[in-house]
Design a protein around this motif. Sequence first.
Motif: not given
Length: 401
Positions: A223-226, A334-337
């Motif tokens: 999961a990623i939270t910007r 999306l790219q980071e995840a």
Amino acid sequence: TTGEPVTVWSKQEGEPAHKFVVRIDTEKNEPEIIEEEVVDPESSEFPGDKDYYFDHGTTIEMDIEAKYTRGHHSVKNYLKHTAIMNPYARVVLREPDGNRIEYPRVSKELPEKPKEIKPHPQGVELGVMMRMIDNTDSRTISSFLQNEFTRVGRKSAEEICEEGDIDDGRRPNTLDKDEIEALLDAAQRVNLQSPPTDCLSPIGEELTLKGLKKELNPEFTTAITRKPTVYGGNPFQVEVGLAWGGDIDEEGSYNELRYANKVPLLYKKSACVTTKAIEEVSWNRYNISQTGNRPQGPLYILVHIASVWVPFTSEGKEAIANYDPIRKEMKLALQEAGRKLGKYLKRKERKEIQEKKKRQLTSYAKEMAPAIAQLAEEGNEAKIENQIQKLVQDDYNPEQL
């Protein structure tokens, strides 16, 4: 659709239970309370599970003239999506046929409560501005801008009025529609400080992972939270979660979970900015097969936008408009995840290759032992075979062999 009111039972822990009969005033978009009373949770009238709701919780009953459907666009699927994004809530669905489905709570941790802020002048529309002017108690346009908006001080208010060629000492209710529009246009041109972002309520990476794991049971999640950002005077924040493998169906394309302020969006997927962002990502870079511009495989992609103003494509609030700053934030998340998932899949692939080589070497140990003993011109064949087996099983390294 039936014109009948909605009945709501609600109870907080340690507090009495309340019953409300509510109708919505569609012209004002406000609730109209028809009945309100304190009820005994032990009475037969109080609905729900006897072992749970009477401690705390909410039950809603309504009459709807509709067809109860299955599949993607169903109440069941909507609540499943809701349970993923709200893992701190326990949701119980009783279907018309009597079937009972429970989505359990897996966390008592709640997201941080957002703080209320005033609107930003670069993020309001003409109709909203006109209503604000009608309702204000401010005596001058300058004080109106300072009192009713965030990040507008005396100097900024003067700059806006000067840019719009409007006297800042006039009374707000003397402005006509063209002058209000000129004031709004001037606010867009003036360099104002961005609005605060503590008004947002993201779920956070930890709760996103818990929600995905409890409902999908995948083999891998990330999961990623910007960080919050601002578009058009409105703060917003993007969150992304990926779930791969496990109990997820292996056939077909990916599954998409779209949310706006933790509320699932089930319709008009192709018109939504989340789908556009997903299709802009090169998924084959992350060891995920791709057909056209869509990923393939046992994959769920969760995209959530938290904002004080979500730019929906219509009044139905079914899809989010395709604005460049929002799509860019979604794509970056999306790219980071995707990079994290790609690393996991690469490690998994390497491990599977090593396991295959282990099995091959183990099966050849019996044939290799006599040859090695003959080459060494000494040694016990059984002992050499055991050594090979131990070397392969305990600490496999191809360069050692």
